[in-house]
Write a protein that holds these residues in place. Structure first.
Motif, mmCIF file in Angstrom:
data_model
loop_
_atom_site.group_PDB
_atom_site.id
_atom_site.type_symbol
_atom_site.label_atom_id
_atom_site.label_comp_id
_atom_site.label_asym_id
_atom_site.label_seq_id
_atom_site.Cartn_x
_atom_site.Cartn_y
_atom_site.Cartn_z
ATOM 1 N N VAL A 131 0.989 -1.223 0.000
ATOM 2 C CA VAL A 131 0.137 0.017 0.131
ATOM 3 C C VAL A 131 0.986 1.061 -0.027
ATOM 4 N N PHE A 132 1.945 1.319 0.813
ATOM 5 C CA PHE A 132 2.836 2.505 1.136
ATOM 6 C C PHE A 132 3.752 2.599 -0.320
ATOM 7 N N ARG A 133 4.023 1.749 -1.025
ATOM 8 C CA ARG A 133 4.829 1.788 -1.977
ATOM 9 C C ARG A 133 4.132 2.701 -3.250
ATOM 10 N N ARG A 134 2.793 2.217 -3.165
ATOM 11 C CA ARG A 134 1.739 2.711 -4.175
ATOM 12 C C ARG A 134 1.811 4.400 -3.898
ATOM 13 N N PHE A 135 1.554 4.815 -2.806
ATOM 14 C CA PHE A 135 1.721 6.091 -2.068
ATOM 15 C C PHE A 135 3.084 6.776 -2.515
ATOM 16 N N ALA A 136 4.024 5.925 -2.115
ATOM 17 C CA ALA A 136 5.415 6.490 -2.405
ATOM 18 C C ALA A 136 5.831 6.553 -3.620
ATOM 19 N N ARG A 137 5.268 5.867 -4.688
ATOM 20 C CA ARG A 137 5.495 5.753 -6.094
ATOM 21 C C ARG A 137 7.124 5.262 -6.116
ATOM 22 N N ARG A 138 7.654 4.547 -5.445
ATOM 23 C CA ARG A 138 8.905 4.018 -5.271
ATOM 24 C C ARG A 138 9.032 2.770 -4.844
ATOM 25 N N ASN A 139 9.947 1.892 -5.409
ATOM 26 C CA ASN A 139 10.049 0.593 -4.881
ATOM 27 C C ASN A 139 11.783 0.441 -4.325
ATOM 28 N N SER A 140 12.071 1.406 -3.634
ATOM 29 C CA SER A 140 13.418 1.524 -3.086
ATOM 30 C C SER A 140 13.549 0.176 -2.190
ATOM 31 N N ARG A 141 14.986 -0.349 -2.449
ATOM 32 C CA ARG A 141 15.408 -1.343 -1.711
ATOM 33 C C ARG A 141 16.644 -1.186 -0.962
ATOM 34 N N ASP A 142 17.313 -0.070 -1.216
ATOM 35 C CA ASP A 142 18.277 0.323 -0.765
ATOM 36 C C ASP A 142 18.292 1.372 0.194
ATOM 37 N N TYR A 143 17.490 2.531 0.105
ATOM 38 C CA TYR A 143 17.480 3.615 0.796
ATOM 39 C C TYR A 143 16.210 3.543 1.750
ATOM 40 N N ALA A 144 15.290 2.843 1.444
ATOM 41 C CA ALA A 144 13.884 2.769 2.283
ATOM 42 C C ALA A 144 13.302 1.386 2.426
ATOM 43 N N ILE A 145 13.946 0.627 3.255
ATOM 44 C CA ILE A 145 14.103 -0.989 3.294
ATOM 45 C C ILE A 145 12.774 -1.110 4.303
ATOM 46 N N TYR A 146 11.945 -1.763 3.595
ATOM 47 C CA TYR A 146 10.478 -2.329 4.294
ATOM 48 C C TYR A 146 10.863 -3.770 4.721
ATOM 49 N N ASN A 147 10.341 -4.022 5.943
ATOM 50 C CA ASN A 147 10.380 -5.548 6.351
ATOM 51 C C ASN A 147 8.637 -5.752 6.629
ATOM 52 N N PRO A 148 8.220 -6.375 5.761
ATOM 53 C CA PRO A 148 6.768 -6.821 5.720
ATOM 54 C C PRO A 148 6.628 -8.022 6.914
ATOM 55 N N ASN A 149 7.840 -8.633 7.173
ATOM 56 C CA ASN A 149 7.449 -9.846 8.123
ATOM 57 C C ASN A 149 8.028 -9.382 9.513
ATOM 58 N N LYS A 150 8.094 -8.111 9.929
ATOM 59 C CA LYS A 150 8.685 -7.311 11.022
ATOM 60 C C LYS A 150 7.784 -7.868 12.394
ATOM 61 N N HIS A 151 8.531 -8.415 13.203
ATOM 62 C CA HIS A 151 7.929 -8.830 14.531
ATOM 63 C C HIS A 151 7.954 -7.755 15.394
ATOM 64 N N GLU A 152 6.751 -8.062 16.437
ATOM 65 C CA GLU A 152 6.548 -7.011 17.591
ATOM 66 C C GLU A 152 7.734 -6.518 18.423
ATOM 67 N N HIS A 153 8.515 -7.496 18.570
ATOM 68 C CA HIS A 153 9.351 -7.136 19.566
ATOM 69 C C HIS A 153 10.635 -6.124 19.181
ATOM 70 N N ASN A 154 10.640 -5.985 17.509
ATOM 71 C CA ASN A 154 11.433 -5.261 17.072
ATOM 72 C C ASN A 154 10.861 -3.768 16.543
ATOM 73 N N LEU A 155 9.715 -3.620 16.913
ATOM 74 C CA LEU A 155 8.866 -2.260 16.454
ATOM 75 C C LEU A 155 9.566 -1.006 17.172
ATOM 76 N N GLY A 156 9.440 0.136 16.381
ATOM 77 C CA GLY A 156 9.960 1.278 16.918
ATOM 78 C C GLY A 156 11.504 1.312 16.847
ATOM 79 N N ARG A 157 12.087 0.408 16.015
ATOM 80 C CA ARG A 157 13.741 0.582 15.869
ATOM 81 C C ARG A 157 13.779 0.049 14.494
ATOM 82 N N ASN A 158 15.117 0.292 14.005
ATOM 83 C CA ASN A 158 15.269 0.003 12.644
ATOM 84 C C ASN A 158 15.529 -1.684 12.511
#
Length: 234
Positions: A131-158
């Motif tokens: 969803v946010f890639r569509r808003f952003a109009r960008r598929n950056s893998r180097d400068y804006a890394i998404y983690n769609p499997n991010k676990h709750e204990h890692n939230l709020g940090r990189n």
């Protein structure tokens, strides 16, 4: 780098969202680069500008990164300085949307959200990356890394605990940096990014939008998010 000036509100007010932008441009006329930096600083009716221009390591010598002081959404949308700057950028031939290396980063004040709400924001942007890639109009893998499997204990940090090149950068003490957006010099498009951030933050501020809700049925969550954004009349 000047000390920040907070436009549109008191920085000590509770529940006030301030946003500042880093707009990367490149491929301009080398003879006009220093001139537009000076022009940017002198925009404004109060004797000091809302913007300044600087060099950036990801840009060529013919590029400028334009940075703004933090301001509220309403201030960004109603001040004439934005149209003056963007018209000048286009006039001197600087590009952003057409340059692969150019992006837009937007900083927001951390204290607009509680720790729990920051965690919800992090979960929403990462888990709903399509969803946010569509808003952003960008598929950056180097400068804006998404983690769609991010676990709750890692939230709020990189994502990898030490890189600022995540879709949301949490390494700054006082701000959260949105790094996902493609470069742009169109006024309406930039205002829409500020609106998106405000709307997304206000969505996760709702008590009924919990982490279990975000991690649960994604179709239900997406519909709720879409409905909420539409109701803001952005």
């Amino acid at each position: 780098k000047p000390d920040p000036i907070f436009f549109g509100g008191d920085k000590n007010e509770e529940n006030t969202l301030f946003m500042g932008i880093e707009l990367e441009t490149d491929e301009g006329d080398s003879s006009k680069i220093e001139g537009i930096k000076e022009f940017a600083v002198n925009i404004g009716k109060f004797g000091y500008g809302m913007f300044w221009g600087k060099e950036d390591g990801s840009l060529s010598s013919n590029g400028v990164e334009f940075v703004s002081h933090p301001a509220t959404l309403e201030y960004h949308k109603n001040v004439e300085d934005w149209k003056i700057l963007l018209n000048k950028i286009q006039e001197v031939g600087l590009k952003s949307n057409d340059c692969e290396s150019c992006g837009i980063h937007i900083h927001m004040n951390r204290n607009y959200l509680t720790t729990e709400q920051i965690n919800k924001l992090d979960a929403l942007v990462n888990l709903y990356s399509r969803v946010f890639r569509r808003f952003a109009r960008r598929n950056s893998r180097d400068y804006a890394i998404y983690n769609p499997n991010k676990h709750e204990h890692n939230l709020g940090r990189n994502n990898n605990h030490d890189s600022r090149y995540s879709c949301l950068n949490f390494h700054n003490e006082h701000t959260v940096e949105w790094r996902i957006f493609k470069g742009n010099t169109k006024y309406e498009s930039i205002m829409a990014l500020f609106e998106l951030i405000k709307g997304t933050c206000d969505f996760v501020k709702q008590e009924e939008i919990t982490l279990p809700f975000i991690y649960g049925d994604k179709d239900v969550c997406k519909r709720a998010f879409k409905k909420f954004i539409e109701e803001q009349n952005f």
